[in-house]
Design a protein around this motif. Structure first.
Motif, PDB file in Angstrom:
ATOM      1  N   LYS A 244       0.854  -1.196   0.000  1.00 40.42           N
ATOM      2  CA  LYS A 244       0.000   0.000   0.000  1.00 40.42           C
ATOM      3  C   LYS A 244       0.887   1.242   0.000  1.00 40.42           C
ATOM      4  CE  LYS A 244      -3.798  -2.211   2.553  1.00 40.42           C
ATOM      5  NZ  LYS A 244      -4.602  -2.197   3.813  1.00 40.42           N
ATOM      6  N   ILE A 246       2.330   4.800   0.812  1.00 42.87           N
ATOM      7  CA  ILE A 246       2.395   5.664   1.984  1.00 42.87           C
ATOM      8  C   ILE A 246       2.448   7.103   1.489  1.00 42.87           C
ATOM      9  CG2 ILE A 246       3.811   6.375   3.946  1.00 42.87           C
ATOM     10  CD1 ILE A 246       4.683   3.491   4.225  1.00 42.87           C
ATOM     11  N   GLU A 249      -0.808  12.859   4.746  1.00 42.44           N
ATOM     12  CA  GLU A 249      -2.238  12.885   5.067  1.00 42.44           C
ATOM     13  C   GLU A 249      -2.975  13.876   4.159  1.00 42.44           C
ATOM     14  OE1 GLU A 249      -5.135  13.344   9.009  1.00 42.44           O
ATOM     15  OE2 GLU A 249      -2.983  13.670   9.166  1.00 42.44           O
ATOM     16  N   GLU A 260       5.306  14.643   8.657  1.00 38.86           N
ATOM     17  CA  GLU A 260       4.341  13.980   7.770  1.00 38.86           C
ATOM     18  C   GLU A 260       4.701  12.508   7.606  1.00 38.86           C
ATOM     19  OE1 GLU A 260       3.076  17.628   4.710  1.00 38.86           O
ATOM     20  OE2 GLU A 260       4.576  16.132   4.121  1.00 38.86           O
ATOM     21  N   THR A 262       6.537  10.530   9.645  1.00 36.72           N
ATOM     22  CA  THR A 262       6.379   9.746  10.871  1.00 36.72           C
ATOM     23  C   THR A 262       4.913   9.397  11.111  1.00 36.72           C
ATOM     24  OG1 THR A 262       8.350  10.742  11.872  1.00 36.72           O
ATOM     25  CG2 THR A 262       6.742   9.741  13.370  1.00 36.72           C
ATOM     26  N   LYS A 263       4.022  10.343  10.876  1.00 36.77           N
ATOM     27  CA  LYS A 263       2.591  10.076  11.033  1.00 36.77           C
ATOM     28  C   LYS A 263       2.142   8.987  10.065  1.00 36.77           C
ATOM     29  CE  LYS A 263       1.257  14.724  12.578  1.00 36.77           C
ATOM     30  NZ  LYS A 263       0.527  15.963  12.208  1.00 36.77           N
ATOM     31  N   ALA A 264       2.587   9.089   8.819  1.00 35.84           N
ATOM     32  CA  ALA A 264       2.175   8.130   7.791  1.00 35.84           C
ATOM     33  C   ALA A 264       2.773   6.752   8.050  1.00 35.84           C
ATOM     34  CB  ALA A 264       2.583   8.641   6.408  1.00 35.84           C
ATOM     35  N   ASP A 266       3.872   5.468  10.955  1.00 34.66           N
ATOM     36  CA  ASP A 266       3.309   4.878  12.177  1.00 34.66           C
ATOM     37  C   ASP A 266       1.941   4.262  11.903  1.00 34.66           C
ATOM     38  OD1 ASP A 266       5.540   5.524  13.625  1.00 34.66           O
ATOM     39  OD2 ASP A 266       4.664   7.266  14.644  1.00 34.66           O
ATOM     40  N   LYS A 267       1.188   4.939  11.077  1.00 35.69           N
ATOM     41  CA  LYS A 267      -0.133   4.415  10.692  1.00 35.69           C
ATOM     42  C   LYS A 267       0.027   3.120   9.903  1.00 35.69           C
ATOM     43  CE  LYS A 267      -4.362   5.764   8.232  1.00 35.69           C
ATOM     44  NZ  LYS A 267      -5.010   6.860   7.448  1.00 35.69           N
ATOM     45  N   ALA A 268       0.995   3.076   9.009  1.00 40.06           N
ATOM     46  CA  ALA A 268       1.234   1.876   8.188  1.00 40.06           C
ATOM     47  C   ALA A 268       1.750   0.728   9.053  1.00 40.06           C
ATOM     48  CB  ALA A 268       2.225   2.203   7.082  1.00 40.06           C
ATOM     49  N   LYS A 270       1.008   0.100  12.096  1.00 39.90           N
ATOM     50  CA  LYS A 270      -0.087  -0.415  12.938  1.00 39.90           C
ATOM     51  C   LYS A 270      -1.101  -1.211  12.140  1.00 39.90           C
ATOM     52  CE  LYS A 270       0.262   3.386  16.279  1.00 39.90           C
ATOM     53  NZ  LYS A 270      -0.393   4.610  16.797  1.00 39.90           N
ATOM     54  N   ALA A 271      -1.093  -1.014  10.817  1.00 42.93           N
ATOM     55  CA  ALA A 271      -2.105  -1.679   9.975  1.00 42.93           C
ATOM     56  C   ALA A 271      -1.907  -3.185   9.941  1.00 42.93           C
ATOM     57  CB  ALA A 271      -2.027  -1.100   8.564  1.00 42.93           C
TER      58      ALA A 271
END
Length: 271
Positions: A244, A246, A249, A260, A262-264, A266-268, A270-271
């Motif tokens: 997927k 990255i 946002e 930007e 680190t946020k993206a 970290d979300k990936a 956790k998925a």
């Protein structure tokens, strides 16, 4: 003068004239033969020159020959077919960040300057591994061979160590060394070596320099480029994890700042 002598003189004169005409005819014939022979030789030379020129034009250049090479010398620290799988990081890291870049790409330079240090720290901490896929399409769109040559040089750095590879990649994209997209500076081995001298592991490294100058990893670079072409990725930089993309946002583009990213990421993770 008697009539007889007069006739004899006239006959002698006619004979001399006939002989002179024969000699002149022979000269003219010989001259024509020489002219024809020279013309034929010249024509053959022109045809030969044209044929040679056509052969040279049709002869594949070094990069085309590298792309067609059946025997590929891959750098150390690679795996997969032709060594085109390049993964850097701790084996204990559970996820892998796929990073698609072209060395001449100005947006890749912006990404590396803004996010590259964060990626290196994350990889060192074992947060994730990085799989690098190098592209060379800018050489086609902007003409030149800098993308290919830089990718080959990255192979030479990878042969030294994964750490040297990451540091050299960062140096190539740095504000100090990265040229304008239209400036094919990376086509020069001397410039690639100049950039490498900013990396401790590569500074004055004769083996690295020889591999760059000899094009040791040219064929490998072309196989890597083909792997990018076959990946389905349309542009650089492209980041993927678990197949997927990255992105920043609210955007379809790669994150360009550390926050930007680190946020993206970290979300990936956790998925």
């Amino acid at each position: 003068m008697s009539k007889r002598n007069s006739q004899a003189n006239k006959a002698a004169a006619r004979e001399r004239l006939r002989a002179e005409r024969e000699r002149q005819a022979k000269k003219d014939k010989t001259r024509k033969q020489v002219v024809v022979a020279v013309s034929v030789v010249a024509a053959l030379a022109v045809v030969g020159g044209i044929s040679y020129g056509v052969m040279q034009l049709n002869k594949p250049d070094a990069w085309e020959a590298a792309a067609d090479a059946k025997n590929v010398t891959a750098p150390k620290n690679t795996s997969g077919k032709d060594g085109t799988t390049v993964v850097v990081g701790k084996s204990s890291a559970k996820k892998t960040l796929e990073l698609y870049e072209d060395s001449r790409c100005p947006v890749c330079a912006t990404f590396e300057q803004g996010v590259g240090e964060t990626v290196s720290k994350d990889v060192e901490a074992g947060k994730y591994k990085v799989q690098y896929v190098g592209a060379t399409f800018i050489d086609n769109t902007d003409n030149g061979e800098g993308s290919k040559n830089a990718l080959s040089a990255l192979g030479a750095a990878l042969d030294v160590s994964p750490e040297a590879f990451m540091e050299y990649k960062a140096a190539l994209y740095s504000a100090e060394f990265h040229p304008e997209e239209s400036d094919d500076k990376f086509a020069k081995d001397s410039y690639l070596i100049e950039v490498a001298n900013s990396v401790d592991a590569l500074k004055g490294n004769k083996d690295f320099q020889k591999n760059v100058e000899d094009g040791t990893y040219d064929a490998w670079a072309m196989k890597m480029s083909k792997a990018f072409d076959n990946s389905g990725v349309q542009g650089t930089p492209t980041l993927k994890m678990d197949d997927k993309k990255i992105t920043a946002e609210g955007s379809e583009n790669a994150p360009m700042t550390a926050d930007e990213f680190t946020k993206a990421i970290d979300k990936a993770l956790k998925a």
